[in-house]
Design a protein around this motif. Structure first.
Motif, PDB file in Angstrom:
ATOM      1  N   PHE A 216      18.166 -20.353 -25.030  1.00  0.00           N
ATOM      2  CA  PHE A 216      19.401 -20.806 -24.409  1.00  0.00           C
ATOM      3  C   PHE A 216      19.549 -20.181 -23.022  1.00  0.00           C
ATOM      4  O   PHE A 216      20.256 -19.191 -22.861  1.00  0.00           O
ATOM      5  CB  PHE A 216      20.608 -20.438 -25.287  1.00  0.00           C
TER       6      PHE A 216
ATOM      7  N   GLU B 127      21.256 -20.935 -20.534  1.00  0.00           N
ATOM      8  CA  GLU B 127      22.612 -20.985 -19.989  1.00  0.00           C
ATOM      9  C   GLU B 127      23.465 -19.761 -20.345  1.00  0.00           C
ATOM     10  O   GLU B 127      24.537 -19.565 -19.787  1.00  0.00           O
ATOM     11  CB  GLU B 127      23.326 -22.267 -20.446  1.00  0.00           C
ATOM     12  N   ILE B 128      22.981 -18.906 -21.252  1.00  0.00           N
ATOM     13  CA  ILE B 128      23.751 -17.711 -21.613  1.00  0.00           C
ATOM     14  C   ILE B 128      23.525 -16.562 -20.633  1.00  0.00           C
ATOM     15  O   ILE B 128      24.218 -15.548 -20.708  1.00  0.00           O
ATOM     16  CB  ILE B 128      23.442 -17.245 -23.054  1.00  0.00           C
TER      17      ILE B 128
ATOM     18  N   ARG C 295      25.715 -23.565 -30.842  1.00  0.00           N
ATOM     19  CA  ARG C 295      24.376 -23.022 -31.055  1.00  0.00           C
ATOM     20  C   ARG C 295      24.331 -22.282 -32.384  1.00  0.00           C
ATOM     21  O   ARG C 295      25.244 -21.526 -32.716  1.00  0.00           O
ATOM     22  CB  ARG C 295      24.022 -22.031 -29.946  1.00  0.00           C
TER      23      ARG C 295
ATOM     24  N   GLY D  96      27.991 -26.819 -26.273  1.00  0.00           N
ATOM     25  CA  GLY D  96      27.630 -25.410 -26.373  1.00  0.00           C
ATOM     26  C   GLY D  96      27.533 -24.869 -27.776  1.00  0.00           C
ATOM     27  O   GLY D  96      27.508 -23.665 -27.985  1.00  0.00           O
TER      28      GLY D  96
ATOM     29  N   SER E 105      16.303 -22.621 -34.278  1.00  0.00           N
ATOM     30  CA  SER E 105      17.598 -22.763 -33.623  1.00  0.00           C
ATOM     31  C   SER E 105      18.004 -24.223 -33.620  1.00  0.00           C
ATOM     32  O   SER E 105      17.162 -25.120 -33.711  1.00  0.00           O
ATOM     33  CB  SER E 105      17.544 -22.235 -32.183  1.00  0.00           C
TER      34      SER E 105
ATOM     35  N   GLN F 229      20.891 -26.644 -31.341  1.00  0.00           N
ATOM     36  CA  GLN F 229      21.834 -26.675 -30.238  1.00  0.00           C
ATOM     37  C   GLN F 229      22.395 -28.080 -30.134  1.00  0.00           C
ATOM     38  O   GLN F 229      21.649 -29.063 -30.183  1.00  0.00           O
ATOM     39  CB  GLN F 229      21.168 -26.276 -28.933  1.00  0.00           C
TER      40      GLN F 229
END
Length: 154
Positions: A105, A107-108, A85, A83, A77, A79
């Motif tokens: 992540f 924050e999702i 990604r 935001g 991934s 990032q």
């Protein structure tokens, strides 16, 4: 992170790799499908998240007991700020493979998320809480791949 290496003629679909000392290659017909594929890959590599984002290698988990095909996945991934990604998933084996990929992540959580494949037509809407908890379920054919842009949806 790091350098990206491509061999001469790779973008045109040539399969014969030549020594850089030769400076020339045998004549070969260009493969239009491979050229289209590399045009898409290079477009992804130009994205700011791929150049300046934070890279992370990811690991999959078994989809169910006794199914070891989860180990066939290569996943990464990126990032970036704002935001952005990106998730790369490859089934690096000659068999269909299944597994769960823990999303890095947090924050999702509690938000709807869309995974849009940058190399194909796939587009999936998922629950961010499920992705952050159990993970993204993968069921992919042999030698298949996705590069997902991940965004929160309203």
């Amino acid at each position: 992170p790091g350098l990206r290496f491509f061999h001469q003629g790779q973008f045109e679909g040539r399969t014969k790799r030549i020594s850089p000392h030769l400076v020339r290659a045998p004549r070969a017909v260009a493969d239009k499908e491979i050229k289209k594929f590399y045009d898409r890959v290079l477009a992804v590599l130009r994205k700011p998240v791929m150049k300046g984002g934070e890279w992370q290698s990811l690991a999959c988990e078994p989809a169910w007991d006794g199914n070891g095909t989860w180990a066939s996945f290569v996943t990464h991934s990126w990032q970036a700020d704002g935001g952005k990604r990106t998730l790369v998933v490859v089934n690096y084996s000659a068999q269909d493979s299944q597994g769960y990929l823990k999303m890095p992540f947090p924050e999702i959580q509690g938000r709807p998320v869309r995974l849009k494949d940058l190399l194909g037509d796939a587009c999936y809407d998922r629950d961010g809480t499920e992705l952050a908890g159990r993970g993204l379920y993968l069921d992919m054919p042999a030698w298949s791949y996705h590069i997902f842009h991940i965004e929160e949806t309203p």
